[in-house]
Structures are given as C-alpha cells and as structure tokens.
Enzyme design. Structure first.
Site, short mmCIF file in Angstrom:
data_model
loop_
_atom_site.label_atom_id
_atom_site.label_comp_id
_atom_site.label_asym_id
_atom_site.label_seq_id
_atom_site.Cartn_x
_atom_site.Cartn_y
_atom_site.Cartn_z
N GLY A 1 -0.39 -5.40 0.32
CA GLY A 1 -1.45 -5.00 -0.74
C GLY A 1 -1.15 -5.63 -1.85
O GLY A 1 -2.35 -6.53 -2.42
N ALA B 1 1.01 -1.02 0.03
CA ALA B 1 0.07 -0.03 0.22
C ALA B 1 0.43 1.34 -0.29
O ALA B 1 1.98 1.55 0.64
CB ALA B 1 -1.17 0.20 1.32
N GLU C 1 -1.94 -9.44 -1.12
CA GLU C 1 -2.69 -9.08 -1.27
C GLU C 1 -4.26 -9.11 -2.68
O GLU C 1 -5.23 -9.81 -2.71
CB GLU C 1 -3.52 -7.89 -0.19
CG GLU C 1 -3.28 -8.38 1.22
CD GLU C 1 -4.14 -7.15 1.94
OE1 GLU C 1 -3.61 -6.20 1.47
OE2 GLU C 1 -4.65 -7.44 3.51
N GLU D 1 2.58 -5.81 6.86
CA GLU D 1 2.07 -4.90 7.24
C GLU D 1 2.48 -4.59 9.19
O GLU D 1 2.47 -3.54 9.69
CB GLU D 1 0.77 -4.82 7.28
CG GLU D 1 0.15 -4.42 6.15
CD GLU D 1 0.56 -5.79 4.88
OE1 GLU D 1 0.76 -6.63 5.24
OE2 GLU D 1 -0.48 -5.93 3.77
#
Ligand code: NAI
Length: 733
Positions: free
Chosen positions: A121, A75, A124, A146
């Site tokens: 991310g 992210a 993911e 994270e």
C-alpha cells in the site's frame, strides 16, 4: 523560504505545513506505530485531508514520512486478517482505491518523497502521486509484495504500475514481489529522482515548487515532469506491449512460467496476472473493479490465511526476548568478534554473513589454504553485491577487512563467540572445543553448527558447559532464513539470549529447541528421508517420488535433496537416528547397500541423478540395478507417496513437540517452512494437521502402519489430542 505554521489539522495520521508559496508538506506519521501502515485510520483521514488541501488553495503537495526509517510499510495485515467474507475484502480494497484516487484527483501537483521501505500500500500511495523522489540509501526499496501474503495489490497497484512502467516489468515486479532499489527504480521509470537522504525534503519541496510553476504556465499539470526518465524499453518490448497478439504472448509466457513455479497451490499470482492483463483494453475503473473483486476473494482463501499466519509468527519471533524460567527477560552479552572454526561450506557461509553484518571474524582451519576458502567465499559474495550495485566497492573492502584467516588460534583470545563448523565427528568436535577453551575467555560462547550430534554430548568436553549452545545454520547460509538454536540443560540463559541476538543480527528467523539427536529439523527431515528410501526400495522411480513431492509443494524432491546433501551425510544422520530411536527408524539392507555403493550424490557426480560439469541430468538408471525389481519400476499413486512421506514428517514433528524438544507448534511450523521447505501454503506440519483434523491424522497413520510399516505408530500426543478433540492452535475439530 520560511515555513508558515498553518491552522492545526484535527487529524492524527497527518501533519500539515504550508509555506508562503502555497507548497504543502504533509507528514505521514501514524501515532503509536513504529512504521506507517495503510491502516483504517490513515485511509479514513484521507478525505478530510484532501478537503483541507483544497480549502487552503495549495499550489502543490509533498507527502513525506515522519518515521525515521521508512515511508509506508504496507497495508495493516491485522486489518486484513479480520476480514470474514469476500465482500468485506472487496469493500476494503475499494476503500483503499478510493483513498488513493483522492490523491490522484487533486488538481495540483503531488510529490511523494520516499526514504526507506515503500511496500505494498505504501508504493500504491506513491503511484497515485505525480512525482516520486527517493533517497539513494540502501534501505530505500520499493515493492508490491502482496502475493507473498496470498493477496494481490488491492489499492490500484495492478492498474497504475503497468500503465506507468509497462506490462512486462509490472508482471515481473508484482508476481515475484521483488524489491526495487533506487537506481533501478529510476531506470525503470518508477521514480523520477534519486537524491541523498539528507536532501530529500528540500529536493521534494523544490520539485513541488517547479511543478507548481509549470502548472501555472501550462494551465494544467505537466504529464512528464522535466526530470522524468522514460522507461528504457526495447523495440521488442514495445511491440509486445502495444499489440494485442504481443500482449497475449506476454500473458501466456507469464502463465507458463507461473505454472512451472507455483503449480496450482497459490491462486494470488494468477489473479494478479489476470488483473494486470486487464489493465490494457479496459478502463481504469474496470481494472480497479476486477482488482477489488479478486482481492476480496483472496482475503478469505485458505492460502492467504496460512501465509498471513506465517507472517505474524515470524514477525513475532523477530523481537521475542529470551526469558528465564521465572519469566524474566534475559539480556544478551555484547558480541563484536566471532571466531569461526572450519572454512568449508558452512564455515565460509557463516563467516561471510557475519562480516556482512559488521562482526569482526577470525576463521581458523587446519591449514591456510582451507581457511582461505572462507575468504574466497566472502570475496565472491561481496563482489556479486558490488556487481548488482547493492554496495559500493569501498563497502566491499570494509567488509572484507573485517575478516581474517589463520591456521592457529591467534586472535581467538578476544573473541566473544566461537562457532564451529568442522567435520561432523564427535571426537573432532571435542578436540576443537578443548583447543578453543585453552585460549578464549571463560565467558566466550561456544556454538556448534553440527547438523545432528547432541549438543549435550559435545558439551561434555567443555570446562564451561553453560557456555555451549547449538547454532544450526542451513545451506546456503546467506540465503536460508532459519537458524535453529539448540540449548542443553546446562546452557546458561544469557548464552541462549546471545545466540539469538547474533542470529537475529545476521537476519535469521530463530527457533530455540531442546537438545536431542537431530534436534527438530534434522530429525523430522530424517524421518521423511527414511520413508523416501523405503518407497524407493519397494519399487518407485526416482522421478516419480520427486514429482509427487514437488506436487505436494516442496521446492525440490527428496531424491534430489539426498543428492544435494550427499549420501555420506544422509547415512551419518540415519545412523544417529537409528541409534537413538531404534525400531522407529527401520532401515532396510537395500538402503545400507545404496548408501555404501560409492555414490555420494552431486559432490562425486554420482547420485540418483547423473551430473555432468556440475549440471544435474537425467536419472542414473544404474542406481536401480542393485535394488529389488531392478529397472522395472512401478510407482504407487502420487497420493500414497505424498501421504507416506508427509505423515512420516508430521508424526515425527508431533513426537518432537511431545518430548518438549520443540517449544511450540508455531516454532515447528516456522522451522519446517523456513529451514526445510515444507509447503508454506499448508502453514507448516502442525497447521496442516489441524486442517486435516487430528482424529483423521491418527486414522491415516494407523492405515499407513497396517499397510507399510510400524514406524507409522501415531505419536501419543496425537492420540490424546484426537480423544480430547484438541487442535495445535486452539479451537476444536
Ligand atoms: P566442509 O567439509 O565443507 O568443511 C569442514 C571444514 O572443517 C573443512 O574446511 C576442514 O578443513 C575443517 N576442519 C577439519 N578439522 C579441523 C580442525 N581441527 N580445525 C579447524 N578446521 C577443521 O563441511 P561443512 O558442510 O561445512 O560442514 C561443517 C559442519 O556443519 C558439520 O558439522 C556439518 O554436519 C554441519 N552442517 C552442514 C550443513 C550442510 O548443508 N553442509 C548444514 C548444517 C550443518
């Protein structure tokens, strides 16, 4: 099969190509960024992209990165740092979840083709696809890191991963933020196929085509494509996973490990664990809801802010060029060959790490046997890598081939840099410097790995003092992330730039500091160690001090650290500090007695703790016998121990900044965290002082001075900042 160019797609992050069979290749290529990030732009373009794929009636979709070196690096952390409330954070997580759900909701097969890092991310994203194919390249690594930023995966990772690979492996991967390489990922069932880098796109398209065909035959997307490997699970693991008591046991075990590892300082891994656990016995949507709520709470937590500050600072430091006084950027000289003096603990580590990064290395010691220790160090290091399958045997041979040893200075003539790691003795440092200069080129950089001797003094023995610099590594060299580069008044800018370039190539985060006894790290640590000994002499117990500082957040207690460093080394450093700073380093007679008692710590099996067969045991009670109060120990409250030690550290750090040895609070924070294990969740000594409030720091220092020792006299800088209401990082308090 020829590719047909499709209608231009009015999106910036994605490029779309659809071939005659309806196989779509979506190239992810975020404009203006070196790497792809799961940014606001990328997420907002997901809906129109999916719409377009549906309109075009594609049969299967391949997602691949347009960046040469990575898939999606995670992210956008800057986007996370802008979040102001937990609700905003939760909304951001939901937006990420929705964006990725759109991939999963496609009614055609989706193939994710990964080369390089797929982190956070990025992974993911991949988890939302039906099929994952990765390259066998060493740079290909999958991770959900994270928790290292004080967060949890917030785009479905805590829900999709345990459903895919099982709860226990998912807990391990998410709680540790571990990086998984291609082969292991396939074994775990995380990816379906591993292919050579050159074949990635072709193989991904082939898989998409096969899946499209199978879908047409079956009328739905096959759950497990043909080449998927089922996760290798033992019966025990299955029992744990499949039964309610089994899962509860798994949860409790993970919780216990976590408590031991991170205590109460880091909320994120606990929330990650709860969210993963929630993935069983609850619907996917319920799981996502808990994940988003937890993510929201964490985005605004102090710990996440501090960890993100560290991330930003260290990222910035990776590419910061060295600038001359007039602000111009200084270019480093090229370094291909490095001479290392001393094949001991540090020399061996430096030689090994450098060979690993492709430098040619010549190690010189007093005799071949001592020099060969460096080769043995390297052999062990590379063999371990082969064993873990991080490199192939031939790659080990190539790295070992870069390293040679000698008891003469042969081969030093062609060195671009020499790093010395001989005993900590000024006369010896001068001798080796003169010997080296007799054989090397005048523009060969001479770097000293001394832990505390002033570089200026070492350079006094040089014919070319402008080429002398400090490169202070930490032990174990291949693991510790910091390099402290020490420059004297005379060090040439190109020499500093060259030391930085070498340090960075070795994978280090580098701080550049001015010269002085103990520079920054050794001096701040020495202030804390001196206070440690005082607390001990006054009657506190060995384990009481260690426990208090572990509770404060240091990875090891200071008594254990002295055992590791060695009483002899600790004494040498303290003597240097006393010589330099006199009354500010008050050393008691008992401390001298302790340092001269024949104890060396771990290396001779006699320290504050006992050591049997190299293994640390209980406290060695005889260490109390020479001390006042003997074995009758009485610990002050943990808070008093923590304050005395931490304030000694922070006050010294402030003085080092005041003197200009440290160039910025940022360097001080990164140096303390990466080099000395200062608790990351506090953000480093300077961030921590900002949090406490500078005026409060000054007041507490004055209390400590009155109660314990005049060494707590607050740094002038702190007093001045308190009067002016200033903070280290701007803003007032
Ligand atoms: P060590 O005792 O393991 O190694 C020193 C090596 O220097 C030995 O192999 C010795 O034979 C060699 N040597 C002695 N005279 C020599 C000469 N004339 N020419 C070539 N080699 C010679 O010591 P260690 O721990 O590796 O420390 C080396 C330096 O690194 C010291 O200055 C120390 O203060 C510094 N340092 C040590 C750290 C640690 O954690 N041990 C951390 C950071 C710096």
């Amino acid at each position: 099969m020829t590719m047909t160019a499709s209608k231009p797609l009015a999106l910036e992050a994605f490029k779309l190509d659809i071939d005659a069979d309806g196989i779509a290749v979506v190239t992810i290529d975020l404009p203006g960024e070196k790497v792809n990030l799961l940014s606001e732009k990328l997420m907002s373009e997901m809906e129109p992209l999916m719409l377009r794929l549906t309109e075009e009636d594609v049969k299967a979709v391949v997602f691949i990165s347009g960046k040469p070196e990575g898939f999606i690096a995670g992210a956008d952390v800057k986007m996370l740092a802008r979040v102001r409330t937990a609700e905003e954070g939760e909304a951001l997580s939901k937006a990420g979840q929705d964006a990725l759900n759109r991939i999963e909701d496609l009614t055609v097969p989706t193939v994710c083709a990964i080369h390089g890092a797929a982190m956070g991310g990025g992974l993911e994203f991949a988890l939302a696809c039906r099929y994952r194919i990765v390259t066998s390249d060493a740079s290909t690594q999958l991770s959900l890191p994270e928790v290292q930023l004080g967060l949890i995966p917030g785009a479905g990772g805590t829900q999709r991963l345990p459903r895919l690979i099982g709860m226990e492996p998912a807990i391990n991967m998410i709680l540790n933020g571990s990086k998984i390489r291609a082969d292991k990922a396939r074994k775990m069932g995380l990816v379906h196929e591993v292919v050579p880098k050159e074949l990635l796109r072709d193989r991904a398209v082939r898989a998409a085509r096969q899946l499209a065909r199978a879908t047409a035959d079956l009328g739905h997307i096959p759950i497990k494509p043909a080449s998927a490997k089922r996760p290798a699970r033992t019966l025990g693991a299955l029992m744990l996973q499949a039964t309610v008591p089994g899962r509860a046991l798994m949860y409790n075990t993970a919780l216990k490990t976590l408590k031991k590892k991170v205590g109460n300082h880091y909320p994120a891994p606990y929330m990650a664990l709860a969210s993963i656990y929630h993935s069983r016995g609850h619907s996917f949507e319920e799981g996502l809801a808990l994940e988003a709520e937890s993510f929201g709470k964490l985005t605004v937590s102090d710990v996440a802010r501090q960890l993100q500050n560290i991330f930003f600072a260290s990222t910035e430091m990776k590419s910061e060029p060295w600038r001359a006084k007039d602000g111009s950027v200084v270019k480093p000289h090229a370094v291909a060959k490095i001479g290392v003096l001393g094949g001991g603990l540090m020399g061996g580590g430096i030689a090994t790490l450098s060979a690993d990064k492709g430098y040619r290395i010549r190690v010189k010691d007093r005799d071949i046997a001592s020099a060969s220790k460096a080769a043995a160090y390297a052999d062990k290091f590379f063999s371990e890598k082969v064993k873990k399958r991080h490199i192939r045997p031939y790659e080990k041979d190539m790295a070992m081939g870069l390293l040679s040893v000698t008891d003469q200075y042969t081969g030093f003539k062609t060195c671009d840099m020499v790093i010395e790691a001989v005993f900590e003795d000024m006369a010896l440092k001068h001798k080796v410097l003169a010997d080296v200069e007799a054989v090397t080129r005048p523009d060969c950089v001479f770097a000293s790995n001394t832990s505390g001797l002033p570089i200026t003094k070492i350079a006094e023995g040089s014919k070319h003092p402008e080429t002398v610099v400090g490169m202070h590594y930490f032990s174990p060299v291949e693991k510790m992330p910091l390099l402290e580069v020490i420059v004297t008044e005379k060090t040439a800018d190109w020499v500093t730039a060259t030391a930085l370039a070498v340090g960075r190539k070795q994978g280090k985060t580098c701080i550049v500091v001015g010269d002085g006894p103990g520079f920054y790290t050794t001096r701040a640590l020495a202030a804390m160690m001196n206070e440690t000994i005082r607390v001990f002499v006054e009657g506190a117990s060995v384990e009481g001090i260690d426990q208090a500082m572990r509770d404060f957040g240091f990875p090891v207690g200071p008594m254990t650290l002295i055992d590791e460093v060695g009483f002899d080394v600790a004494k040498k450093v303290l003597v240097t500090m006393v010589e330099a700073f006199g009354h500010r380093f008050p050393v008691t007679d008992e401390a001298i007695l302790l340092f001269e008692s024949g104890r060396l710590g771990r290396k001779n099996g006699r320290g504050f703790y006992t050591y049997e067969g190299g293994k640390k045991g209980e406290v060695d009670l005889t260490v109390y016998d020479q001390m006042p109060y003997g074995r009758k120990r009485q610990d002050p409250s943990p808070k008093v121990i923590q304050d005395r030690l931490a304030y000694a550290f922070m006050n010294e750090a402030a003085m080092i900044l005041e003197e200009g040895v440290l160039r910025s609070p940022r360097d001080g924070d990164i140096g303390a965290i990466f080099g000395l294990g200062f608790p990351p969740f506090l953000g480093g000594p300077f961030r921590h002082m900002d949090t406490i409030g500078i005026a409060n720091v000054v007041n507490r220092l004055r209390d400590l001075k009155q109660s314990f020792s005049k060494s707590f006299e607050p740094a002038k800088l702190l007093v001045q900042m308190a009067e002016e209401g200033k903070t280290f990082y701007g803003g007032s308090n």
